[in-house]
Design a protein around this motif. Sequence first.
Motif, short mmCIF file in Angstrom:
data_model
loop_
_atom_site.label_atom_id
_atom_site.label_comp_id
_atom_site.label_asym_id
_atom_site.label_seq_id
_atom_site.Cartn_x
_atom_site.Cartn_y
_atom_site.Cartn_z
N ALA A 47 0.84 -1.21 0.00
CA ALA A 47 0.00 0.00 0.00
C ALA A 47 0.86 1.25 0.00
O ALA A 47 0.50 2.26 -0.62
CB ALA A 47 -0.94 0.00 1.20
N THR A 48 2.01 1.22 0.65
CA THR A 48 2.88 2.40 0.71
C THR A 48 3.89 2.44 -0.42
O THR A 48 4.45 3.49 -0.70
CB THR A 48 3.63 2.44 2.05
OG1 THR A 48 4.40 1.26 2.19
CG2 THR A 48 2.67 2.60 3.20
N ASN A 49 4.14 1.33 -1.08
CA ASN A 49 5.14 1.29 -2.15
C ASN A 49 4.48 0.77 -3.42
O ASN A 49 4.25 -0.42 -3.57
CB ASN A 49 6.30 0.38 -1.73
CG ASN A 49 7.47 0.47 -2.67
OD1 ASN A 49 7.35 0.87 -3.82
ND2 ASN A 49 8.63 0.08 -2.17
N PRO A 50 4.21 1.66 -4.39
CA PRO A 50 3.55 1.22 -5.63
C PRO A 50 4.38 0.22 -6.43
O PRO A 50 3.82 -0.61 -7.15
CB PRO A 50 3.34 2.51 -6.41
CG PRO A 50 3.87 3.62 -5.60
CD PRO A 50 4.44 3.08 -4.34
N ALA A 51 5.70 0.25 -6.32
CA ALA A 51 6.55 -0.70 -7.06
C ALA A 51 6.31 -2.12 -6.56
O ALA A 51 6.24 -3.06 -7.35
CB ALA A 51 8.01 -0.32 -6.94
N LEU A 52 6.19 -2.28 -5.23
CA LEU A 52 5.91 -3.60 -4.69
C LEU A 52 4.52 -4.09 -5.10
O LEU A 52 4.32 -5.26 -5.39
CB LEU A 52 6.01 -3.59 -3.16
CG LEU A 52 7.42 -3.54 -2.58
CD1 LEU A 52 7.35 -3.44 -1.06
CD2 LEU A 52 8.23 -4.74 -2.99
N ALA A 53 3.57 -3.18 -5.12
CA ALA A 53 2.21 -3.54 -5.53
C ALA A 53 2.20 -4.02 -6.98
O ALA A 53 1.51 -4.97 -7.32
CB ALA A 53 1.27 -2.36 -5.34
N ALA A 54 2.98 -3.36 -7.83
CA ALA A 54 3.02 -3.74 -9.25
C ALA A 54 3.74 -5.07 -9.44
O ALA A 54 3.40 -5.86 -10.31
CB ALA A 54 3.69 -2.64 -10.07
N ALA A 55 4.74 -5.34 -8.62
CA ALA A 55 5.55 -6.56 -8.78
C ALA A 55 4.92 -7.77 -8.08
O ALA A 55 5.31 -8.91 -8.34
CB ALA A 55 6.95 -6.32 -8.24
N GLU A 56 3.96 -7.55 -7.21
CA GLU A 56 3.39 -8.65 -6.42
C GLU A 56 2.81 -9.77 -7.28
O GLU A 56 3.11 -10.95 -7.03
CB GLU A 56 2.34 -8.12 -5.45
CG GLU A 56 1.86 -9.16 -4.48
CD GLU A 56 0.93 -8.60 -3.43
OE1 GLU A 56 0.44 -9.41 -2.63
OE2 GLU A 56 0.69 -7.39 -3.41
N PRO A 57 2.00 -9.50 -8.31
CA PRO A 57 1.49 -10.62 -9.14
C PRO A 57 2.62 -11.41 -9.81
O PRO A 57 2.56 -12.63 -9.91
CB PRO A 57 0.59 -9.94 -10.17
CG PRO A 57 0.25 -8.61 -9.60
CD PRO A 57 1.41 -8.23 -8.72
N MET A 58 3.65 -10.70 -10.26
CA MET A 58 4.78 -11.38 -10.92
C MET A 58 5.53 -12.24 -9.91
O MET A 58 5.92 -13.37 -10.22
CB MET A 58 5.72 -10.34 -11.53
CG MET A 58 6.92 -10.99 -12.18
SD MET A 58 6.46 -12.13 -13.49
CE MET A 58 6.86 -11.17 -14.88
N MET A 59 5.70 -11.76 -8.68
CA MET A 59 6.41 -12.53 -7.66
C MET A 59 5.60 -13.77 -7.27
O MET A 59 6.17 -14.84 -7.08
CB MET A 59 6.68 -11.66 -6.42
CG MET A 59 7.69 -10.55 -6.67
SD MET A 59 9.30 -11.17 -7.20
CE MET A 59 9.85 -11.93 -5.70
N GLU A 60 4.29 -13.64 -7.17
CA GLU A 60 3.45 -14.79 -6.86
C GLU A 60 3.52 -15.82 -7.98
O GLU A 60 3.63 -17.03 -7.73
CB GLU A 60 2.00 -14.35 -6.63
CG GLU A 60 1.79 -13.62 -5.34
CD GLU A 60 0.37 -13.10 -5.18
OE1 GLU A 60 -0.51 -13.47 -6.00
OE2 GLU A 60 0.14 -12.32 -4.24
N TRP A 61 3.48 -15.36 -9.23
CA TRP A 61 3.59 -16.26 -10.37
C TRP A 61 4.95 -16.96 -10.36
O TRP A 61 5.04 -18.18 -10.55
CB TRP A 61 3.40 -15.50 -11.67
CG TRP A 61 3.59 -16.37 -12.88
CD1 TRP A 61 2.68 -17.16 -13.47
CD2 TRP A 61 4.81 -16.54 -13.61
NE1 TRP A 61 3.24 -17.83 -14.53
CE2 TRP A 61 4.56 -17.46 -14.64
CE3 TRP A 61 6.09 -16.00 -13.50
CZ2 TRP A 61 5.52 -17.85 -15.55
CZ3 TRP A 61 7.05 -16.40 -14.41
CH2 TRP A 61 6.76 -17.32 -15.42
N TRP A 62 6.02 -16.21 -10.12
CA TRP A 62 7.36 -16.78 -10.10
C TRP A 62 7.50 -17.81 -8.99
O TRP A 62 8.06 -18.89 -9.20
CB TRP A 62 8.40 -15.67 -9.92
CG TRP A 62 9.79 -16.20 -9.90
CD1 TRP A 62 10.57 -16.50 -10.96
CD2 TRP A 62 10.55 -16.54 -8.73
NE1 TRP A 62 11.78 -17.00 -10.54
CE2 TRP A 62 11.78 -17.04 -9.17
CE3 TRP A 62 10.30 -16.47 -7.37
CZ2 TRP A 62 12.77 -17.46 -8.30
CZ3 TRP A 62 11.29 -16.89 -6.50
CH2 TRP A 62 12.50 -17.38 -6.96
#
Length: 118
Positions: free
Chosen positions: A8-23
């Motif tokens: 919620a505080t870091n938009p970069a982490l929010a954007a990368a979260e689906p990719m990290m879950e997929w990985w």
Amino acid sequence: MTQHDDTATNPALAAAEPMMEWWQQQWSQGVTPMARMQLAWMQSMAEAMQFEAQFLKTLAESGQKIAQSFDGEPPKTPAEMQKRYQALISELTDAQMDRMKKAAELSHDFRRRVWEEL
């Protein structure tokens, strides 16, 4: 702080979260078949070692029988000696044939195990 608070505080982490879950999902699925194949290989090797130990036991018992035949009552005739040796050779031949049969089956069992894991 929870993971949800971080995204919620870091938009970069929010954007990368689906990719990290997929990985993470792909990585965990990739490791599991390799581990199962390694387990199948280890089971086959354990069986091979068990077959070899059984064969070595048969060899040792045969050697012991030969030694006992010289320590005990000696054979009275060459035919009796030949009969003793023939019985021992027959045991060893049967053990060797059983060993070869199991070795041939081992590669088929290993392939079957790997195929089942795939």
